[in-house]
Design an enzyme around this catalytic site. Structure first.
Site, PDB file in Angstrom:
ATOM      1  N   SER A 170       0.853  -1.197   0.000  1.00 29.91           N
ATOM      2  CA  SER A 170       0.000   0.000   0.000  1.00 29.91           C
ATOM      3  C   SER A 170       0.880   1.236   0.000  1.00 29.91           C
ATOM      4  O   SER A 170       2.080   1.174   0.277  1.00 29.91           O
ATOM      5  CB  SER A 170      -0.894   0.015   1.238  1.00 29.91           C
ATOM      6  OG  SER A 170      -0.163   0.461   2.378  1.00 29.91           O
ATOM      7  N   ASP A 171       0.297   2.385  -0.288  1.00 28.27           N
ATOM      8  CA  ASP A 171       1.000   3.642  -0.058  1.00 28.27           C
ATOM      9  C   ASP A 171       0.836   4.011   1.417  1.00 28.27           C
ATOM     10  O   ASP A 171       0.157   3.324   2.188  1.00 28.27           O
ATOM     11  CB  ASP A 171       0.460   4.728  -0.987  1.00 28.27           C
ATOM     12  CG  ASP A 171       1.533   5.763  -1.329  1.00 28.27           C
ATOM     13  OD1 ASP A 171       2.435   5.995  -0.501  1.00 28.27           O
ATOM     14  OD2 ASP A 171       1.472   6.339  -2.427  1.00 28.27           O
ATOM     15  N   PHE A 172       1.442   5.114   1.802  1.00 31.12           N
ATOM     16  CA  PHE A 172       1.568   5.533   3.196  1.00 31.12           C
ATOM     17  C   PHE A 172       0.203   5.620   3.883  1.00 31.12           C
ATOM     18  O   PHE A 172      -0.622   6.457   3.542  1.00 31.12           O
ATOM     19  CB  PHE A 172       2.256   6.894   3.228  1.00 31.12           C
ATOM     20  CG  PHE A 172       2.764   7.336   4.564  1.00 31.12           C
ATOM     21  CD1 PHE A 172       4.119   7.359   4.828  1.00 31.12           C
ATOM     22  CD2 PHE A 172       1.895   7.757   5.564  1.00 31.12           C
ATOM     23  CE1 PHE A 172       4.602   7.788   6.051  1.00 31.12           C
ATOM     24  CE2 PHE A 172       2.359   8.182   6.792  1.00 31.12           C
ATOM     25  CZ  PHE A 172       3.724   8.198   7.038  1.00 31.12           C
TER      26      PHE A 172
END
Length: 738
Positions: free
Chosen positions: A264-266
């Site tokens: 996932s992204d942040f």
């Protein structure tokens, strides 16, 4: 370690260990320090100290000494001796910074891109890094979005070619080899089209547009061997990409056969609650696991919910084990079980980082990336001319661009120094103003600058946008140069000077207000560590510019998005005035400068287009997209000549148009290009094989296919200046297999 050993290791892991292998945190957190370089809000997660030392990967801080200590401390606490993965955002350079990716797209040179990525990998690897969150394969059409700087532009084919080259440069034949790192392509998918150009905003488009324009570059990176994929923050078809089973399971794994790691992204997993598709952490974790999300970045949903989700029967053990096995296989692919420190080496850091070889490569790359937009006999600068230099980019090293990793602006050569090195006392620099964070404009010292440069023959205005206004979370609604910078250009011209405007930026700007008062315009982008020297090479005529725009320039912000590969309407605008057509009252539909455009110090001609159709059925041929069964349709060739007095390079571009299809097709589509170098008076043939794959698209049934009929074949030096011929491609006959 072989597959059998990995399976045995996974079987011995506890559920807690598996959940933490699927969790990525900042390495600072392991030492109870505040995480550095955060790119999002960080919820306060309560991890016990023992849990922190079981996470499977970290992102952020780098350096051989630090990461070797971290790996050593980690393994000493680990019962299973599973090494940590170290990841970071090395977007266009580690210490030696290359031009921003948007500028890289303007080179139309995948070989040089691959060479530069290999150099970046070497610096990253000796500093302890295992994975870079690059390339960004997002197609971009809206320069208000700050992250256009991370993309190679508005064309799916060019983006795919450059993304694949970047992956090959990072990973080589095998990422476990010395000097190689794993590549994580991002942001899957369609992150580059947020509504209004506003960061993290909603994306909404038809399935056909998604497949034809936005997915191809990711696929090209996957086919080049990218080890990882990062999901995007945005929604696609009303579902956040983080939990989209359509994207992550159907397209990525089933259709493309990707068997690597998805991250996932942040904090994007916990953000599913903000999207209103998850009521709580449990539902966010459940949906992400079902979608096949392997690693959660910078939040603790997996660590806090997997046991309860499993006990409640909302997820299966098999889903967890699939994620964990992919993570272990990546670590094994990098050789970390045998050599957990991989290439981290303090002495090699000293030798490689910012070395002369890499700086020279960065200079070559920057030279090819700069685009000459206008030139009315102002460039190259005459050897005897007295040169004036003014503007906020005259005396600064802040030309690296957003998302440079460990770049050092304070030791980056300035444009003033680069010009003075060659010109000596012919060089006069005005009092240089500087951007200050939080200020809307640079100080107005225009009158002083004009007075100081009054005896100069030619004046260079080094202008643009501050580098901290590009990259993530840097959306803007005004793309003009600041008022003081525009005033400087107008005042120099009013003083009777020949004005050369050099623009440093991370996006196409609205430069129409200064275009008339600029005798020449050089788009330098953010060119990296050796960018000032590269700009000087072009300005002084040591290098003949060859860059071509990978993203259209708007006439004004109200025209955005403006891009070349558009669909025609039922009422297209004609040359003659007509009220009831698709047009603006106050502005042409066309861009200020189109895709593929760029000037040279010589004159190239591209003419004599010949199209020879292949016998029906054609021969199978190598297909650059990697699709099987591609067949040749025709060969297109043109005569390219250098009619000027200087040697130079140009980019010959092949476009096609499907004249009539079952769904609307773009008016123009780039399908191939060739860089050609010619001496004065020299000419050469540029030939392209047009294949069925080039004619194909996703039809209403979402099948990749081509349809028989009429096609326009176009070849030229930009998308608007082409020679064209129409061909008719009949349906296959004679029992040829599909």
């Amino acid at each position: 370690m072989d597959k059998k050993d990995l399976l045995k290791l996974a079987a011995e892991m506890t559920l807690e260990e598996k959940a933490l292998q699927m969790t990525q945190l900042s390495p600072d957190m392991l030492y109870h320090l505040a995480p550095a370089n955060l790119t999002g809000p960080l919820r306060e997660w309560r991890f016990e100290d023992e849990e922190l030392w079981k996470v499977g990967s970290t992102l952020g801080p780098l350096g051989a000494s630090y990461l070797k200590k971290l790996q050593k401390d980690y393994l000493e606490r680990s019962g299973k001796k599973i090494p940590l993965l170290f990841m970071s955002d090395v977007i266009h350079g580690y210490v030696t910074i290359m031009p921003i990716p948007l500028a890289q797209g303007c080179t139309f040179d995948p070989e040089l891109t691959e060479e530069a990525a290999a150099a970046v990998a070497k610096e990253s690897a000796v500093s302890g890094l295992h994975v870079t969150f690059s390339p960004m394969a997002d197609l971009v059409r809206d320069p208000r979005w700050g992250r256009v700087m991370e993309s190679c532009g508005e064309d799916p084919y060019l983006n795919g070619v450059m993304a694949a080259a970047t992956v090959r440069g990072y990973q080589g034949r095998d990422p476990r080899e010395k000097g190689k790192i794993a590549s994580c392509v991002k942001h899957f998918a369609a992150y580059g089209q947020p509504e209004g150009g506003r960061e993290y905003n909603t994306v909404d488009m038809s399935r056909g547009v998604l497949r034809d324009f936005y997915l191809p570059a990711y696929e090209a990176a996957i086919r080049a061997g990218a080890a990882m994929v990062m999901t995007s923050f945005n929604t696609v078809e009303r579902t956040p990409a983080t939990c989209s089973r359509f994207l992550l399971r159907k397209v990525l794994r089933e259709e493309w056969g990707f068997d690597g790691v998805v991250i996932s992204d942040f904090s994007a997993v916990e953000e599913l609650m903000n999207h209103s598709v998850a009521a709580d952490d449990l539902e966010a974790g459940e949906k992400s696991i079902h979608a096949g999300m392997d690693i959660e970045m910078m939040s603790g949903v997996y660590a806090g919910t997997l046991r309860r989700l499993l006990e409640q029967g909302r997820i299966t053990q098999q889903e967890i084990d699939e994620c964990v096995m992919r993570i272990l296989e990546l670590k094994n692919r990098l050789g970390l079980f045998e050599n957990p420190y991989k290439d981290a080496d303090e002495q090699e850091e000293q030798r490689l980082l910012y070395c002369g070889e890499h700086l020279e490569l960065a200079r070559r790359f920057a030279r090819e990336s700069m685009v000459l937009l206008k030139n009315q006999s102002a460039l190259p600068i005459e050897p005897s001319a007295k040169i004036g230099l003014a503007g906020p980019f005259a005396c600064t090293g802040n030309i690296l661009g957003g998302w440079h990793c460990e770049g050092k602006p304070e030791r980056t050569e300035t444009l003033q120094h680069a010009l003075e090195t060659v010109c000596g006392d012919r060089m006069v620099t005005a009092m240089s103003t500087h951007f200050i964070r939080g200020e809307k404009d640079v100080p107005d010292q225009v009158e002083e600058a004009v007075e100081r440069l009054k005896d100069c023959d030619i004046c260079i205005a080094a202008v643009g946008e501050p580098e901290w206004e590009t990259g993530e979370a840097s959306s803007k609604t005004c793309l003009r140069l600041s008022a003081s910078q525009e005033k400087l250009i107008h005042a120099l011209k009013a003083a009777g000077k020949k004005v050369v405007t050099v623009i440093f930026s991370g996006r196409p700007l609205d430069i129409a207000p200064v275009l008339e008062d600029s005798d020449a315009v050089l788009q330098a982008w953010f060119p990296g560590s050796a960018g000032a020297g590269a700009a000087a090479d072009i300005l002084l005529g040591k290098y003949n510019p060859s860059g071509r725009l990978s993203m259209s320039f708007p006439r004004n912000v109200g025209q955005i998005p403006v891009y070349y590969n558009y669909y025609n309407t039922g009422r297209p605008a004609a040359a003659k005035a007509d009220n009831y057509v698709s047009r603006y009252l106050d502005c042409p539909n066309s861009p200020l400068f189109p895709f593929g455009y760029g000037l040279s110090y010589t004159t190239f001609a591209c003419e004599g287009l010949q199209v020879e159709q292949t016998a029906q059925g054609g021969e199978r041929c190598a297909c650059e997209t990697g699709r099987a069964g591609d067949r040749a349709v025709c060969t297109a060739s043109v005569r390219v000549s250098n009619r000027g007095e200087r040697s130079g390079e140009t980019v010959v571009q092949l476009y096609i148009r499907d004249v009539s299809a079952s769904v609307v097709r773009p008016m123009t589509e780039l399908k191939a290009f060739r860089r050609i170098s010619l001496e004065p008076g020299e000419e050469a043939q540029a030939a392209f094989t047009v294949t069925e794959d080039m004619l194909s698209f996703y039809n209403e049934e979402e099948q990749w296919a081509w349809e028989p009929g009429a096609f326009e074949i176009m070849v030229g030096l930009d998308c608007e200046h082409v020679e064209k011929k129409e061909i008719f491609v009949p349906a296959r006959t004679g029992g040829l297999e599909e």
